[in-house]
Design a protein around this motif. Structure first.
Motif, PDB file in Angstrom:
ATOM      1  N   UNK A 150       0.930  -0.903  -0.399  1.00  0.00           N
ATOM      2  CA  UNK A 150      -0.012  -0.243  -0.002  1.00  0.00           C
ATOM      3  C   UNK A 150       0.838   1.390  -0.595  1.00  0.00           C
ATOM      4  N   UNK A 151       1.244   1.765  -1.106  1.00  0.00           N
ATOM      5  CA  UNK A 151       1.865   3.016  -1.504  1.00  0.00           C
ATOM      6  C   UNK A 151       3.399   2.096  -1.042  1.00  0.00           C
ATOM      7  N   UNK A 152       3.763   3.255  -0.088  1.00  0.00           N
ATOM      8  CA  UNK A 152       5.340   2.231   0.741  1.00  0.00           C
ATOM      9  C   UNK A 152       5.656   1.381   1.158  1.00  0.00           C
ATOM     10  N   UNK A 153       4.261   1.504   1.966  1.00  0.00           N
ATOM     11  CA  UNK A 153       3.850   0.105   2.485  1.00  0.00           C
ATOM     12  C   UNK A 153       3.951  -1.337   2.734  1.00  0.00           C
ATOM     13  N   UNK A 154       4.314  -1.982   2.823  1.00  0.00           N
ATOM     14  CA  UNK A 154       4.144  -3.517   2.747  1.00  0.00           C
ATOM     15  C   UNK A 154       4.067  -4.294   3.836  1.00  0.00           C
ATOM     16  N   UNK A 155       3.037  -5.358   3.522  1.00  0.00           N
ATOM     17  CA  UNK A 155       2.480  -5.971   4.655  1.00  0.00           C
ATOM     18  C   UNK A 155       3.788  -7.508   4.641  1.00  0.00           C
ATOM     19  N   UNK A 156       3.133  -8.943   5.181  1.00  0.00           N
ATOM     20  CA  UNK A 156       3.757 -10.110   4.582  1.00  0.00           C
ATOM     21  C   UNK A 156       2.799 -10.740   5.725  1.00  0.00           C
ATOM     22  N   UNK A 157       2.139 -11.426   5.853  1.00  0.00           N
ATOM     23  CA  UNK A 157       1.618 -12.262   6.187  1.00  0.00           C
ATOM     24  C   UNK A 157       1.281 -14.010   6.071  1.00  0.00           C
ATOM     25  N   UNK A 174       2.165 -11.271  11.585  1.00  0.00           N
ATOM     26  CA  UNK A 174       2.534 -10.417  10.348  1.00  0.00           C
ATOM     27  C   UNK A 174       3.393  -9.426   9.882  1.00  0.00           C
ATOM     28  N   UNK A 175       3.995  -9.191   9.445  1.00  0.00           N
ATOM     29  CA  UNK A 175       5.783  -8.616   8.901  1.00  0.00           C
ATOM     30  C   UNK A 175       5.526  -6.916   8.257  1.00  0.00           C
ATOM     31  N   UNK A 176       5.247  -5.188   9.654  1.00  0.00           N
ATOM     32  CA  UNK A 176       4.229  -4.099   7.857  1.00  0.00           C
ATOM     33  C   UNK A 176       5.854  -3.689   8.496  1.00  0.00           C
ATOM     34  N   UNK A 234       9.399 -12.385   1.264  1.00  0.00           N
ATOM     35  CA  UNK A 234       8.668 -13.816   2.140  1.00  0.00           C
ATOM     36  C   UNK A 234       9.672 -14.667   1.767  1.00  0.00           C
ATOM     37  N   UNK A 235      10.955 -14.741   1.285  1.00  0.00           N
ATOM     38  CA  UNK A 235      11.069 -16.004   0.914  1.00  0.00           C
ATOM     39  C   UNK A 235      12.642 -16.191   2.298  1.00  0.00           C
ATOM     40  N   UNK A 236      12.860 -14.964   2.759  1.00  0.00           N
ATOM     41  CA  UNK A 236      13.427 -14.599   4.233  1.00  0.00           C
ATOM     42  C   UNK A 236      12.709 -15.194   4.705  1.00  0.00           C
ATOM     43  N   UNK A 237      11.411 -14.816   5.754  1.00  0.00           N
ATOM     44  CA  UNK A 237      11.014 -15.297   6.680  1.00  0.00           C
ATOM     45  C   UNK A 237      10.838 -17.056   6.351  1.00  0.00           C
ATOM     46  N   UNK A 238      10.036 -17.094   5.086  1.00  0.00           N
ATOM     47  CA  UNK A 238       9.919 -18.536   5.158  1.00  0.00           C
ATOM     48  C   UNK A 238      11.103 -19.674   5.940  1.00  0.00           C
ATOM     49  N   UNK A 239      12.427 -19.213   4.990  1.00  0.00           N
ATOM     50  CA  UNK A 239      13.573 -19.451   6.120  1.00  0.00           C
ATOM     51  C   UNK A 239      13.912 -19.476   7.263  1.00  0.00           C
ATOM     52  N   UNK A 240      13.058 -18.997   7.817  1.00  0.00           N
ATOM     53  CA  UNK A 240      13.504 -18.367   9.072  1.00  0.00           C
ATOM     54  C   UNK A 240      12.611 -19.713  10.510  1.00  0.00           C
ATOM     55  N   UNK A 241      10.995 -18.994   9.510  1.00  0.00           N
ATOM     56  CA  UNK A 241      10.157 -20.187  10.306  1.00  0.00           C
ATOM     57  C   UNK A 241      10.703 -21.988   9.527  1.00  0.00           C
ATOM     58  N   UNK A 242      10.862 -21.986   8.674  1.00  0.00           N
ATOM     59  CA  UNK A 242      11.842 -22.964   8.682  1.00  0.00           C
ATOM     60  C   UNK A 242      12.898 -23.510  10.089  1.00  0.00           C
ATOM     61  N   UNK A 243      13.707 -22.542  10.178  1.00  0.00           N
ATOM     62  CA  UNK A 243      14.574 -22.476  11.490  1.00  0.00           C
ATOM     63  C   UNK A 243      13.512 -22.983  12.648  1.00  0.00           C
TER      64      UNK A 243
END
Length: 134
Positions: free
Chosen positions: A13-20, A106-108, A116-125
């Protein structure tokens, strides 16, 4: 049973990004909570927390993201960290069946940040650490 990471979603949204993300874990909430709410737990799978005052309004410094405050804290359920330059990171735990846990994440953030790939790798850890008895 091992944990699973459901498809992450990304919005801009504009320059705000939200990952879920939704992460299903076979472990009870009481075992998952310390991984999200203590210096030792966060360092094992995410990033060292050089400072963490476990309470609403407490100070937090996440080495890879910056310093800020704990903006939501509901023991055993919700930990939210808002850090300068790193945005807002929220971990929300819910029961999943009789023994499992659902982690809603959520990461805003603004500008360039995590993928998404960075967080996916963290959640795998995280899943690996919990399986090892973290």
């Amino acid at each position: 049973m091992t944990g699973s990471i459901e498809q992450g979603t990304s919005q801009t949204h504009g320059n705000t990004h939200i990952l879920h993300f939704v992460v299903r874990l076979p472990d009870p909430m009481g075992k998952v909570w310390p991984a999200l709410s203590t210096q030792e737990g966060l360092a094992a799978w995410f990033t060292p927390a050089d400072e963490l005052e476990p309470r609403l309004g407490g100070a937090v410094t996440l080495r890879d993201l910056g310093a800020g405050r704990i903006t939501a804290w509901d023991v055993d359920r919700v930990a939210e960290y808002t850090v300068e330059g790193g945005g807002r990171i929220r971990f929300h735990l819910e029961r999943d069946g009789s023994a499992g846990t659902v982690l809603r994440f959520t990461h805003e953030f603004r500008g360039e940040g995590e993928s998404e790939q960075g967080w996916r790798a963290r959640f795998e850890r995280l899943i690996e650490q919990l399986a090892r008895g973290m």
